[in-house]
Scaffold this motif. Structure first.
Motif, PDB file in Angstrom:
ATOM      1  N   THR A   1       0.837  -1.197   0.000  1.00  0.00           N
ATOM      2  CA  THR A   1       0.000   0.000   0.000  1.00  0.00           C
ATOM      3  C   THR A   1       0.875   1.252   0.000  1.00  0.00           C
ATOM      4  N   PRO A   2       0.740   2.119  -1.009  1.00  0.00           N
ATOM      5  CA  PRO A   2       1.574   3.337  -1.051  1.00  0.00           C
ATOM      6  C   PRO A   2       0.962   4.493  -0.277  1.00  0.00           C
ATOM      7  N   HIS A   3       1.820   5.284   0.350  1.00  0.00           N
ATOM      8  CA  HIS A   3       1.416   6.499   1.055  1.00  0.00           C
ATOM      9  C   HIS A   3       2.351   7.614   0.587  1.00  0.00           C
ATOM     10  N   LEU A   4       1.811   8.604  -0.085  1.00  0.00           N
ATOM     11  CA  LEU A   4       2.618   9.733  -0.563  1.00  0.00           C
ATOM     12  C   LEU A   4       2.529  10.881   0.424  1.00  0.00           C
ATOM     13  N   MET A   5       3.686  11.447   0.785  1.00  0.00           N
ATOM     14  CA  MET A   5       3.708  12.556   1.733  1.00  0.00           C
ATOM     15  C   MET A   5       3.468  13.889   1.027  1.00  0.00           C
ATOM     16  N   MET A   6       2.736  14.777   1.712  1.00  0.00           N
ATOM     17  CA  MET A   6       2.401  16.093   1.177  1.00  0.00           C
ATOM     18  C   MET A   6       2.505  17.105   2.299  1.00  0.00           C
ATOM     19  N   LEU A   7       2.740  18.367   1.962  1.00  0.00           N
ATOM     20  CA  LEU A   7       2.876  19.417   2.973  1.00  0.00           C
ATOM     21  C   LEU A   7       1.712  19.390   3.962  1.00  0.00           C
ATOM     22  N   SER A   8       2.047  19.478   5.232  1.00  0.00           N
ATOM     23  CA  SER A   8       1.048  19.335   6.290  1.00  0.00           C
ATOM     24  C   SER A   8      -0.040  20.404   6.229  1.00  0.00           C
ATOM     25  N   LEU A   9       0.297  21.599   5.732  1.00  0.00           N
ATOM     26  CA  LEU A   9      -0.670  22.699   5.741  1.00  0.00           C
ATOM     27  C   LEU A   9      -1.930  22.376   4.954  1.00  0.00           C
ATOM     28  N   TRP A  10      -1.825  21.531   3.908  1.00  0.00           N
ATOM     29  CA  TRP A  10      -2.994  21.189   3.099  1.00  0.00           C
ATOM     30  C   TRP A  10      -4.006  20.382   3.891  1.00  0.00           C
ATOM     31  N   PHE A  11      -3.561  19.699   4.947  1.00  0.00           N
ATOM     32  CA  PHE A  11      -4.466  18.868   5.741  1.00  0.00           C
ATOM     33  C   PHE A  11      -5.194  19.681   6.808  1.00  0.00           C
ATOM     34  N   ARG A  12      -4.944  20.980   6.833  1.00  0.00           N
ATOM     35  CA  ARG A  12      -5.651  21.857   7.767  1.00  0.00           C
ATOM     36  C   ARG A  12      -6.845  22.535   7.099  1.00  0.00           C
ATOM     37  N   ILE A  13      -7.096  22.183   5.857  1.00  0.00           N
ATOM     38  CA  ILE A  13      -8.168  22.822   5.097  1.00  0.00           C
ATOM     39  C   ILE A  13      -9.409  21.933   5.134  1.00  0.00           C
ATOM     40  N   PRO A  14     -10.554  22.456   5.590  1.00  0.00           N
ATOM     41  CA  PRO A  14     -11.768  21.640   5.689  1.00  0.00           C
ATOM     42  C   PRO A  14     -12.208  21.089   4.334  1.00  0.00           C
ATOM     43  N   PHE A  15     -12.758  19.900   4.342  1.00  0.00           N
ATOM     44  CA  PHE A  15     -13.211  19.172   3.164  1.00  0.00           C
ATOM     45  C   PHE A  15     -12.048  18.723   2.283  1.00  0.00           C
ATOM     46  N   PHE A  16     -11.124  19.632   1.994  1.00  0.00           N
ATOM     47  CA  PHE A  16      -9.993  19.311   1.122  1.00  0.00           C
ATOM     48  C   PHE A  16      -9.121  18.218   1.744  1.00  0.00           C
ATOM     49  N   ARG A  17      -8.991  18.230   3.070  1.00  0.00           N
ATOM     50  CA  ARG A  17      -8.198  17.218   3.767  1.00  0.00           C
ATOM     51  C   ARG A  17      -8.744  15.812   3.512  1.00  0.00           C
ATOM     52  N   ASP A  18     -10.072  15.700   3.436  1.00  0.00           N
ATOM     53  CA  ASP A  18     -10.687  14.397   3.225  1.00  0.00           C
ATOM     54  C   ASP A  18     -10.438  13.902   1.805  1.00  0.00           C
ATOM     55  N   TYR A  19     -10.429  14.827   0.859  1.00  0.00           N
ATOM     56  CA  TYR A  19     -10.110  14.477  -0.525  1.00  0.00           C
ATOM     57  C   TYR A  19      -8.671  13.971  -0.620  1.00  0.00           C
ATOM     58  N   LEU A  20      -7.741  14.648   0.071  1.00  0.00           N
ATOM     59  CA  LEU A  20      -6.341  14.228   0.044  1.00  0.00           C
ATOM     60  C   LEU A  20      -6.172  12.839   0.644  1.00  0.00           C
ATOM     61  N   MET A  21      -6.803  12.603   1.778  1.00  0.00           N
ATOM     62  CA  MET A  21      -6.676  11.301   2.433  1.00  0.00           C
ATOM     63  C   MET A  21      -7.264  10.180   1.597  1.00  0.00           C
ATOM     64  N   SER A  22      -8.271  10.484   0.793  1.00  0.00           N
ATOM     65  CA  SER A  22      -8.908   9.437  -0.024  1.00  0.00           C
ATOM     66  C   SER A  22      -7.946   8.836  -1.038  1.00  0.00           C
ATOM     67  N   GLY A  23      -6.911   9.595  -1.426  1.00  0.00           N
ATOM     68  CA  GLY A  23      -5.935   9.087  -2.379  1.00  0.00           C
ATOM     69  C   GLY A  23      -4.731   8.437  -1.731  1.00  0.00           C
ATOM     70  N   GLY A  24      -4.669   8.449  -0.393  1.00  0.00           N
ATOM     71  CA  GLY A  24      -3.539   7.848   0.305  1.00  0.00           C
ATOM     72  C   GLY A  24      -2.454   8.828   0.678  1.00  0.00           C
TER      73      GLY A  24
END
Length: 328
Positions: free
Chosen positions: A130-153
């Motif tokens: 299972t792959p997990h790609l790292m992305m800048l933490s600030l994007w995960f502080r954005i409502p709704f958008f964080r859930d979209y990011l997590m859906s892709g791993g």
């Protein structure tokens, strides 16, 4: 007049997915706030409560949704360039791995398609992993958008998130780090093979602390998707870009390529192939507190293996014989 609708769809998908990512994040934030001032305020209120309860989830491996990873739109994007994932060695699904992805490119399109979707066949090439790609933490502080990011791993680029993935006892997990990061994007242009890697050793230390094999990846064609406004080191533009990066945590390369209906100018990437080659694992001996010399030794071995991977495959992808990787 004949129109290639699949190609047109790919143009629009790529443009909306990457070029408008920042705008999407802004829209998510604006929507979340605006709903509080409408009769639908309860939606934002309930989401805020859920967000608080779920606040640790991005650092705990995220919440991937396989149906979204397999969505047909990603196959259109894959075929636009096209994108190909190449395996050079087997990976044991009973073990965890740390992959270093190079180069960043302007928008890391190859990393997204290969590891945040299954369009290029990652699950078939590497079954049980299972792959997990790292992305800048600030994007995960954005409502709704964080859930979209997590859906892709996607997971935040911090040590807590990385350690959670790498220390899973059952194995079968891959943590993909775009080592050059946002700063490397400022040097992304066609024909460039300069990697910001010489003094980037945090990922090596992380691998040693968890005894996780390192796997080098080179994505041929990643830097060829866009032209970039000339910004040599020391120029006023480069100084402004570095200043903005220090403030916001993201780089802002001034890039351009082609349009949707014309090839002269626009923000749609050029239709050039991306071939992402995954190298063989580099064994790493576990040590809780590695010394600087031990980190340097493994880091040098990683550089050597990455160079070897590039040299062995560059002829297949029309890279000139006199072109070599440069580490800064």
């Amino acid at each position: 007049l004949q129109v290639n609708y699949s190609s047109l769809s790919a143009h629009l998908i790529e443009l909306s997915t990457h070029c408008l990512a920042f705008l999407s994040a802004q829209c998510c934030t604006a929507t979340f706030i605006a709903l509080f001032f409408t009769r639908f305020w309860l939606v934002s209120a309930l989401y805020a409560a859920w967000w608080f309860i779920d606040r640790e989830k991005p650092s705990k491996g995220g919440r991937r949704i396989q149906a979204l990873r397999n969505c047909i739109v990603w196959r259109y994007m894959r075929d636009y360039f096209p994108v190909t994932l190449v395996k050079t060695a087997e990976l044991d699904p009973r073990q965890n791995y740390l992959m270093g992805f190079h180069p960043h490119g302007v928008l890391a399109a190859g990393a997204f398609i290969n590891f945040c979707t299954d369009a290029s066949g990652f699950s078939k090439l590497f079954p049980g992993i299972t792959p997990h790609l790292m992305m800048l933490s600030l994007w995960f502080r954005i409502p709704f958008f964080r859930d979209y990011l997590m859906s892709g791993g996607l997971v935040p680029s911090d040590k807590e998130s990385a350690s959670y993935v790498l220390q899973k006892p059952e194995g079968g997990n891959v943590l993909v780090i775009i080592v050059g990061g946002a700063q490397e994007a400022l040097d992304a242009r066609p024909g460039s093979y300069t990697l910001l890697l010489k003094n980037r050793k945090g990922f090596v230390r992380l691998a040693i602390e968890h005894g996780t094999p390192l796997v080098p990846i080179f994505s041929f064609g990643e830097n060829d998707l866009f032209e970039q406004v000339r910004n040599p080191k020391g120029s006023w533009l480069r100084r402004i870009q570095h200043w903005l990066q220090q403030i916001m945590g993201i780089s802002l390369p001034l890039f351009h390529a082609r349009g949707i209906f014309q090839y002269s100018f626009g923000l749609v990437p050029y239709r050039r192939p991306i071939c992402t080659v995954v190298g063989k694992p580099i064994p790493v001996q576990r040590k809780h507190r590695p010394s600087k010399e031990e980190v340097d030794q493994v880091h040098q071995k990683y550089l050597d293996e990455l160079c070897k991977l590039f040299e062995e495959h560059k002829a297949k992808y029309n890279i000139p014989e006199d072109s070599h990787l440069e580490f800064i």
